[in-house]
Design an enzyme around this catalytic site. Structure first.
Site, PDB file in Angstrom:
ATOM      1  N   GLU A  46      41.147  33.245  54.206  1.00  0.00           N
ATOM      2  CA  GLU A  46      39.974  34.029  54.591  1.00  0.00           C
ATOM      3  C   GLU A  46      40.266  34.889  55.814  1.00  0.00           C
ATOM      4  OE1 GLU A  46      37.171  34.491  53.038  1.00  0.00           O
ATOM      5  OE2 GLU A  46      37.721  33.141  51.416  1.00  0.00           O
ATOM      6  N   CYS A 197      32.437  45.524  38.776  1.00  0.00           N
ATOM      7  CA  CYS A 197      31.493  46.376  39.500  1.00  0.00           C
ATOM      8  C   CYS A 197      32.156  46.942  40.744  1.00  0.00           C
ATOM      9  CB  CYS A 197      30.244  45.577  39.866  1.00  0.00           C
ATOM     10  SG  CYS A 197      28.810  46.608  40.252  1.00  0.00           S
TER      11      CYS A 197
END
Length: 306
Positions: A46, A197
């Protein structure tokens, strides 16, 4: 739902949730950190991915864990070596390496070597903000809230007409996420934003599981907070699909030629953009459950599915 939280979020989101998770579990990008629930390895990923594309993170992540495989080994490492690794691998601001090293020391000294599991506790670690804390809680412990990053905002904005407002995005994302399934759900919706998307949408190519519900897919407007103008939209199939759905929304049904003349000025029944072209679009919409096509003798009509 009110306009403050999205006008097109289904009241019963069960099918929507099932469709997304099934799509994700059937085929998704393979990243090594998706194969572990080790909080340390996930935190490293992360932090690395904050400024670096995921494909480029893979080699750096593996090399980092080969060198410092545990939170204890990172705590014991020389900070200059950690910063040097960060710089050598072009992972962005070096202060993130310093924060990661400090966070490792906190886990060892303050938490006896075991990572805290809740987003709130994880934010006590140096350099760990709300998003990173929630991601680690979700992917390591399946105990997070809904993750809302740029990709997720783009999905919610397009699919459900959620306004460009952080609180609205948070509310809708949390409402959609099934209880106790933050790991698979957050991976799935982030994957949807990453491969289907995108800024340039790939709805049909990627088999987006939300086409049935998606406001943008039906009206053809794929702008988003990070997509101020629609790329390559004029004249596209999506544009005409959107026109068909909007037009049929104001008519009970239309004959195919009447429909054709209304959606494009150069429509000619036997021309390049004629009945064959229009039937192809209608077939797509029919397969997606949006439009019903009725052949009655010599006349073909179209109407919205009910």
């Amino acid at each position: 739902m009110s306009e403050e939280t999205g006008r097109f979020v289904p009241e019963d989101a069960g099918r929507l949730r099932e469709a997304l998770i099934e799509w994700y579990e059937s085929d998704h990008r393979s990243f090594p950190w998706r194969e572990t629930d080790d909080a340390y390895a996930i935190l490293v990923c992360e932090v690395m991915s904050q400024q670096t594309q995921l494909d480029r993170v893979v080699d750096a992540w593996r090399a980092f864990l080969d060198r410092w495989p545990t939170v204890e080994s990172l705590d014991a490492a020389d900070r200059a070596a950690v910063v040097g690794f960060w710089s050598d691998h072009s992972l962005g601001y070096n202060n993130r390496a310093r924060y990661l090293h400090e966070a490792a020391a906190q886990v060892v000294d303050e938490f006896d070597g075991s990572f805290p599991e809740s987003p709130g506790e994880l934010q006590e670690l140096m350099g760990v903000g709300p998003y990173t804390a929630n991601a680690v809680a979700s992917f390591a412990f399946d105990a997070g809230d809904a993750v809302v990053d740029t990709n997720v905002k783009r999905v919610l904005y397009r699919a459900f007409d959620v306004p460009d407002d952080d609180e609205a995005f948070e509310r809708v994302a949390q409402r959609l996420m099934p209880d106790g399934e933050s790991r698979v759900w957050n991976n799935a919706i982030m994957e949807l934003g990453g491969v289907a998307c995108e800024k340039r949408p790939r709805c049909d190519e990627a088999g987006c599981p939300w086409r049935e519900w998606c406001y943008a897919y039906q009206n053809g407007d794929f702008t988003a907070p990070d997509v101020p103008t629609q790329p390559d939209f004029e004249g596209s199939r999506r544009q005409f699909r959107g026109r068909i759905v909007r037009l049929l929304g104001t008519h009970d049904e239309l004959a195919i030629d009447a429909l054709g003349h209304r959606i494009r000025v150069d429509y000619a029944p036997n021309g390049e953009h004629g009945r064959e072209w229009l039937r192809d679009l209608l077939t797509d919409l029919s397969e997606d459950g949006l439009v019903a096509v009725d052949d009655d003798g010599d006349e073909t009509t179209a109407r919205l599915q009910t």
